[in-house]
Design an enzyme around this catalytic site. Structure first.
Site, mmCIF file in Angstrom:
data_model
loop_
_atom_site.group_PDB
_atom_site.id
_atom_site.type_symbol
_atom_site.label_atom_id
_atom_site.label_comp_id
_atom_site.label_asym_id
_atom_site.label_seq_id
_atom_site.Cartn_x
_atom_site.Cartn_y
_atom_site.Cartn_z
ATOM 1 N N SER A 1 0.855 -1.196 0.000
ATOM 2 C CA SER A 1 0.000 0.000 0.000
ATOM 3 C C SER A 1 0.885 1.239 0.000
ATOM 4 O O SER A 1 2.050 1.174 0.430
ATOM 5 C CB SER A 1 -0.856 -0.002 1.268
ATOM 6 N N TYR B 1 -1.770 0.445 10.894
ATOM 7 C CA TYR B 1 -1.828 -0.033 9.508
ATOM 8 C C TYR B 1 -0.512 0.275 8.806
ATOM 9 O O TYR B 1 0.024 -0.551 8.074
ATOM 10 C CB TYR B 1 -3.018 0.639 8.802
HETATM 11 C C1 8X3 Z 1 -4.944 1.833 1.678
HETATM 12 C C2 8X3 Z 1 -4.373 2.989 0.961
HETATM 13 O O1 8X3 Z 1 -4.495 5.497 0.525
HETATM 14 O O2 8X3 Z 1 -6.550 4.393 1.213
HETATM 15 O O3 8X3 Z 1 -4.115 0.722 1.524
HETATM 16 O O4 8X3 Z 1 -4.755 4.715 2.836
HETATM 17 S S1 8X3 Z 1 -5.081 4.487 1.431
#
Ligand code: 8X3
Length: 254
Positions: free
Chosen positions: A150, A163
């Site tokens: 991500s 996260y």
């Molecule tokens: C999620 C990416 O940009 O929505 O993995 O936080 S974001």
């Protein structure tokens, strides 16, 4: 009463003898995982899909002519049972993952942080360890591992600590693995999506629809299919190439 799709899923698969290029996609019952499974199947891959949500998974497998097996990447026994049925794997898409909460570090919930590490980092580790022997001996020119990281694995934000820590972990694991396997016929890729409109935020906010919708309101958002197109492109590249890391954002995201 079980639907026909559920019955398909519940069948035992004594050592699946798949023929042709075989891809395993985790977290495939919806969102990016399901879109990847569809795109790969459209390119002729035999796709084995795993996830916890059995009915959606079985419906997807029926739709794409793939194989569905229940999989909880946080449970080693579930991973072992899933992988023990697989006899060929040319591509592993480690997509299962997710976020819980948007609390500050000070307020962070230990159980939620633990879950995020387990599903994102250890889930990727468990599947990778279990399927590396098959990937290494893939009959195609090279086996492939595509890890769904991500932008949150490279940039932090307030409330994102748990996260971020987990996705930084996925990024680190992926980079270490790439170096460790560089002389083997294995491609190791880190795909870093930014804001993609899926159930990601609904899960993060424990089903709060309003909070989830706010994340995407009045913004350009990527779709799961945008990410799947990239996965399909990577999967079709010649075996001597590695895409180490690719970031995909909607144009208006920082
Ligand atoms: C999620 C990416 O940009 O929505 O993995 O936080 S974001």
């Amino acid at each position: 009463m079980a639907t026909m799709a559920e019955n398909t899923l519940n069948e035992k698969y004594p050592n699946l003898n798949t023929t042709g290029r075989t891809a395993v996609v985790t977290g495939a019952s919806a969102g990016i995982g399901a879109a990847c499974a569809r795109a790969l199947a459209a390119d002729g891959w035999t796709v084995i899909v795993g996830a916890r949500r059995r009915e959606q998974l079985a419906e997807l497998a029926e739709e794409i002519g793939g194989i569905a097996m229940p999989l909880d990447v946080t449970d080693q026994e579930s991973v072992d049972a899933f992988c023990s049925q697989i006899s060929r794997c040319d591509l592993l898409v480690n997509n299962a993952g997710g976020a819980k909460g948007l609390d500050s570090v000070e307020e962070g919930d230990i159980d939620e942080w633990q879950w995020m590490y387990d599903v994102n980092v250890l889930g990727t580790l468990r599947l990778t360890q279990a399927l590396l022997p098959l990937l290494r001996s893939a009959p195609e020119e090279a086996g492939q591992i595509i890890n769904m990281s991500s932008v949150a694995g490279h940039n932090v934000y307030a409330g994102g600590g748990g996260y971020n820590a987990a996705k930084f972990g996925v990024a680190a694991l992926t980079r270490a693995l790439r170096i460790e396997t560089r002389e083997e016929p294995i491609r190791v890729v880190e795909v870093c999506p930014g804001r993609v409109k899926t159930d990601f935020s609904l899960n993060r906010f424990r089903g709060d629809q309003n909070q989830a919708e706010e994340v995407y309101a009045d913004k350009l958002n990527l779709t799961a299919e945008d990410i799947a197109e990239t996965v399909r492109w990577i999967a079709a590249l010649p075996a001597h190439m590695n895409v180490d890391h690719i970031t995909l954002r909607p144009r208006d995201q920082i």
